[in-house]
Design a protein around this motif. Sequence first.
Motif, PDB file in Angstrom:
ATOM      1  N   ILE A  86      31.075  47.865  39.139  1.00  0.00           N
ATOM      2  CA  ILE A  86      31.485  46.623  39.907  1.00  0.00           C
ATOM      3  C   ILE A  86      31.067  45.400  39.304  1.00  0.00           C
ATOM      4  O   ILE A  86      31.783  44.250  39.050  1.00  0.00           O
ATOM      5  CB  ILE A  86      30.664  46.715  41.349  1.00  0.00           C
ATOM      6  N   ALA A  87      29.688  45.317  38.846  1.00  0.00           N
ATOM      7  CA  ALA A  87      29.240  44.131  38.212  1.00  0.00           C
ATOM      8  C   ALA A  87      30.018  43.881  36.760  1.00  0.00           C
ATOM      9  O   ALA A  87      30.289  42.652  36.489  1.00  0.00           O
ATOM     10  CB  ALA A  87      27.601  44.294  37.805  1.00  0.00           C
ATOM     11  N   GLY A  89      33.088  44.788  36.138  1.00  0.00           N
ATOM     12  CA  GLY A  89      34.306  44.289  36.285  1.00  0.00           C
ATOM     13  C   GLY A  89      34.373  42.901  36.996  1.00  0.00           C
ATOM     14  O   GLY A  89      35.289  42.259  36.440  1.00  0.00           O
ATOM     15  N   LEU A  90      33.425  42.494  37.865  1.00  0.00           N
ATOM     16  CA  LEU A  90      33.461  41.364  38.187  1.00  0.00           C
ATOM     17  C   LEU A  90      33.187  40.177  37.224  1.00  0.00           C
ATOM     18  O   LEU A  90      33.890  39.224  36.972  1.00  0.00           O
ATOM     19  CB  LEU A  90      32.439  41.101  39.366  1.00  0.00           C
ATOM     20  N   THR A  93      36.211  40.102  34.810  1.00  0.00           N
ATOM     21  CA  THR A  93      37.318  39.051  35.344  1.00  0.00           C
ATOM     22  C   THR A  93      37.164  37.595  35.212  1.00  0.00           C
ATOM     23  O   THR A  93      38.076  37.075  34.957  1.00  0.00           O
ATOM     24  CB  THR A  93      37.656  39.728  36.710  1.00  0.00           C
ATOM     25  N   LEU A 215      23.991  41.789  43.428  1.00  0.00           N
ATOM     26  CA  LEU A 215      25.491  41.670  43.713  1.00  0.00           C
ATOM     27  C   LEU A 215      25.871  41.385  45.103  1.00  0.00           C
ATOM     28  O   LEU A 215      26.725  40.819  45.581  1.00  0.00           O
ATOM     29  CB  LEU A 215      26.064  43.242  43.726  1.00  0.00           C
ATOM     30  N   ILE A 219      28.441  38.714  44.470  1.00  0.00           N
ATOM     31  CA  ILE A 219      29.977  38.705  45.003  1.00  0.00           C
ATOM     32  C   ILE A 219      30.467  37.859  46.037  1.00  0.00           C
ATOM     33  O   ILE A 219      31.542  37.206  45.896  1.00  0.00           O
ATOM     34  CB  ILE A 219      30.015  40.093  45.614  1.00  0.00           C
ATOM     35  N   SER A 260      26.333  38.687  36.376  1.00  0.00           N
ATOM     36  CA  SER A 260      26.650  39.914  36.864  1.00  0.00           C
ATOM     37  C   SER A 260      26.724  40.880  35.599  1.00  0.00           C
ATOM     38  O   SER A 260      26.051  42.169  35.762  1.00  0.00           O
ATOM     39  CB  SER A 260      28.043  39.859  37.254  1.00  0.00           C
ATOM     40  N   ALA A 297      36.784  44.792  40.552  1.00  0.00           N
ATOM     41  CA  ALA A 297      35.505  45.345  40.664  1.00  0.00           C
ATOM     42  C   ALA A 297      35.451  46.761  41.107  1.00  0.00           C
ATOM     43  O   ALA A 297      34.792  47.419  40.531  1.00  0.00           O
ATOM     44  CB  ALA A 297      34.938  44.540  41.820  1.00  0.00           C
TER      45      ALA A 297
END
Length: 346
Positions: A86-87, A89-90, A93, A215, A219, A260, A297
Motif C-alpha cells: 500500500i505504501a 503503491g501510494l 502513484t 499510513l 493516506i 510513504s 494502493a
Amino acid sequence: MTAVDAAALAAVAHARRSGSTRARLVTLALFLTLLVVFALTLTVGSYSVPLNEIPGILFGGGTGQDAFVIRQLRLPRAVAAMLVGIAFGLGGTLFQRLLRNPLASPDVIGVSQGASAAAVAALVVFGISGTALSLAAFAGAVGTGAVIYGLAHRGGVNGFRLVLVGVGVGAVLTSVVSYLMTWADVALAQQALVWMIGNLNGRSWHHVVPLAIALAVLIPAAALLAPALNGLQLGDDVAAGLGLRVEYSRLLLLLIATASVAFATAVAGPIAFVAFVANPIATRLTGGGRTALVPAALTGALVTLTADFVAQHLLGTALPVGVVTGAVGAPYLLWLLAAANRAGRV
C-alpha cells in the motif's frame, strides 16, 4: 443554454458516473482478490492450516501449533506485505501523477537507492543493526528525496528534470553500495542484501505497527490533497489559474510520497518495481486519467503479497520477494522505454 450544450453536459455527466462506477467495481474486485491471496498466504506452507480454521484463529480462537503458526509467523508477514505494498503503491502513484512521467518512480529516481545506501553504510561501516538500521534506511530515503528536489528546483520543479537528476543521484548511490559491498565480510554482505533487494523474512508486529501508524496519517493526507494533485496534472499555469498554491502543494505531495516510500523501505527494504507498476495497472483497470489512489494502493498490496507468496512457495526454494518483483517489473520498464522511444518522447 442550447440543446447542443445540454447534450454535451449530459454526456460529460454520464462519463463521470460511468468512470466512478468502474472505479468502485475495480476497487471492490481488487479488495476481494487481495482477501483470497491473504487467505492462501495464511494456509499454505510447510505446515498447512485448514482454511476453515483461519477465521477462528484470527479472532482469538484456536490453540496449539495452528494458532502459533498463524498469529506469530504468517499473519505479521502477510500484514506487513500488504501495508508495504500500500505504501509503495501510494508513493509511486503520487510521484508519477505529480510529475506527469511514468518513469517518476522511487525505484528509478533514486529514493529507494538512498535508503539502500544509508542502510548498507550503517550496517557495514558502523555495525548498526535492528531498529536503528531501519531508521537509517528511512533517513536515507528522506534525505535523498530532499537532495533530488533541491538539485532539480529551478524556480519550480519540472518533472523531466527531476527524473534526470534522480537517475543520476541513484547511479551515484548504487556505486556507493557496490563499493561498500566489495570490502564487507560475508556475514555483513548477506545481511546487506536485504537492503539491496527487499525481503519480508522475519517481519513481526514490531515492524508492522510503525508502518500502520504512518499510513494512518499519510493516506488521509494524500486524500485531502487529491484535488490539488488533479489540478497540478493540468500544468502549473492552469493550476495557478485555478487558485492552487503550486509549489506549496507540490512540495506537500512530494513529502507524502517520499515518506510513504521511506516507511515501507524501512520495514522491508527497497522491494523493486512495486511503486513503479502499481499506478499503471490501476489506471488501466479503472480506464481513465483519474487519480486512482485507492486502486493503486490496493494494486501495490496485491502485487507485493502475491510476489511474496510466489517467492516462498512456487519457485522450489524460498527467495526474497524483491527477486520476484524485479523479474516482473524489469521487462515492463524495458517495454515502457521502448514504447516511449517509438513515440519520440525519449
